[in-house]
Design a protein around this motif. Sequence first.
Motif, mmCIF file in Angstrom:
data_model
loop_
_atom_site.group_PDB
_atom_site.id
_atom_site.type_symbol
_atom_site.label_atom_id
_atom_site.label_comp_id
_atom_site.label_asym_id
_atom_site.label_seq_id
_atom_site.Cartn_x
_atom_site.Cartn_y
_atom_site.Cartn_z
ATOM 1 N N MET A 169 0.844 -1.176 0.000
ATOM 2 C CA MET A 169 0.000 0.000 0.000
ATOM 3 C C MET A 169 0.884 1.232 0.000
ATOM 4 S SD MET A 169 -2.880 1.008 2.708
ATOM 5 C CE MET A 169 -3.101 2.705 3.056
ATOM 6 N N ARG A 218 -7.194 2.844 2.858
ATOM 7 C CA ARG A 218 -7.612 1.457 2.694
ATOM 8 C C ARG A 218 -6.635 0.698 1.816
ATOM 9 N NH1 ARG A 218 -11.814 3.437 -1.408
ATOM 10 N NH2 ARG A 218 -11.363 2.047 -3.122
ATOM 11 N N ALA A 219 -6.495 -0.565 2.152
ATOM 12 C CA ALA A 219 -5.569 -1.423 1.419
ATOM 13 C C ALA A 219 -6.318 -2.388 0.507
ATOM 14 C CB ALA A 219 -4.700 -2.206 2.406
ATOM 15 N N THR A 220 -7.647 -2.372 0.549
ATOM 16 C CA THR A 220 -8.418 -3.271 -0.308
ATOM 17 C C THR A 220 -8.711 -2.583 -1.631
ATOM 18 O OG1 THR A 220 -10.558 -2.498 0.487
ATOM 19 C CG2 THR A 220 -9.580 -4.364 1.653
ATOM 20 N N LEU A 261 -5.797 -4.574 7.774
ATOM 21 C CA LEU A 261 -4.673 -3.645 7.661
ATOM 22 C C LEU A 261 -5.179 -2.214 7.538
ATOM 23 C CD1 LEU A 261 -1.663 -2.981 7.324
ATOM 24 C CD2 LEU A 261 -1.942 -3.466 4.869
ATOM 25 N N SER A 262 -6.178 -1.997 6.710
ATOM 26 C CA SER A 262 -6.761 -0.656 6.553
ATOM 27 C C SER A 262 -7.271 -0.136 7.891
ATOM 28 C CB SER A 262 -7.916 -0.690 5.552
ATOM 29 O OG SER A 262 -7.476 -1.071 4.279
ATOM 30 N N TRP A 302 -6.566 -7.513 4.118
ATOM 31 C CA TRP A 302 -6.354 -6.121 3.686
ATOM 32 C C TRP A 302 -7.302 -5.166 4.410
ATOM 33 C CZ3 TRP A 302 -1.927 -7.009 2.425
ATOM 34 C CH2 TRP A 302 -1.543 -8.010 1.548
ATOM 35 N N GLN A 303 -8.525 -5.623 4.691
ATOM 36 C CA GLN A 303 -9.456 -4.779 5.439
ATOM 37 C C GLN A 303 -8.936 -4.565 6.858
ATOM 38 O OE1 GLN A 303 -12.268 -3.220 4.188
ATOM 39 N NE2 GLN A 303 -12.010 -2.118 6.111
ATOM 40 N N THR A 331 -8.108 -12.945 0.318
ATOM 41 C CA THR A 331 -7.321 -12.151 1.273
ATOM 42 C C THR A 331 -8.015 -10.850 1.671
ATOM 43 O OG1 THR A 331 -6.090 -11.151 -0.557
ATOM 44 C CG2 THR A 331 -5.100 -13.102 0.511
ATOM 45 N N HIS A 332 -9.280 -10.702 1.322
ATOM 46 C CA HIS A 332 -10.000 -9.448 1.606
ATOM 47 C C HIS A 332 -9.922 -9.046 3.083
ATOM 48 C CE1 HIS A 332 -13.039 -6.310 1.340
ATOM 49 N NE2 HIS A 332 -13.498 -6.794 2.475
#
Length: 156
Positions: free
Chosen positions: A1, A88-90, A116-117, A113-114, A109-110
Amino acid sequence: MKLSTKGRYAVMAMVDLALYANERPVSLAEIADRQEISLSYLEQLFAKLRREKLVMSIRGPGGGYRMAKDAKDTDIAEIFKAVEEPIRATACNPMSPHGCRSDKSRCVTHDLWQGLSNHIYRYLHGVSIADVIERRIDPGADMFMTFDPNDGVAAQ
């Protein structure tokens, strides 16, 4: 990201403003010069920051900008939100029930990443401009620079 320049420059400009606007309003030209940011780009950012009531403009000779709130009461996430920089990383649109895949499903992997966001948002929400100025940020270990591909591999 990777964060875009919009959010990073807005934070740099707000920290600069907090540092230099104590005695008098600060002009965008001064911030642009000190932070090496395009003046026209700063004008766009400050229009958004003013609209969200993070800065106030003072007109006339000696005019410029001041912080609308104290530096300790302005968190970094607010600045990102004001300049419409999503944290956001998604790849998925958070307002949509659908995922980003061609069949409208979410990738496997949703949730990673969510998560992480959400972690990034909580972190930025917990850091104020005053924290940045007073160097109360602990960057932690630079995991990417100390990565050893042999870590965890049994010796043969």
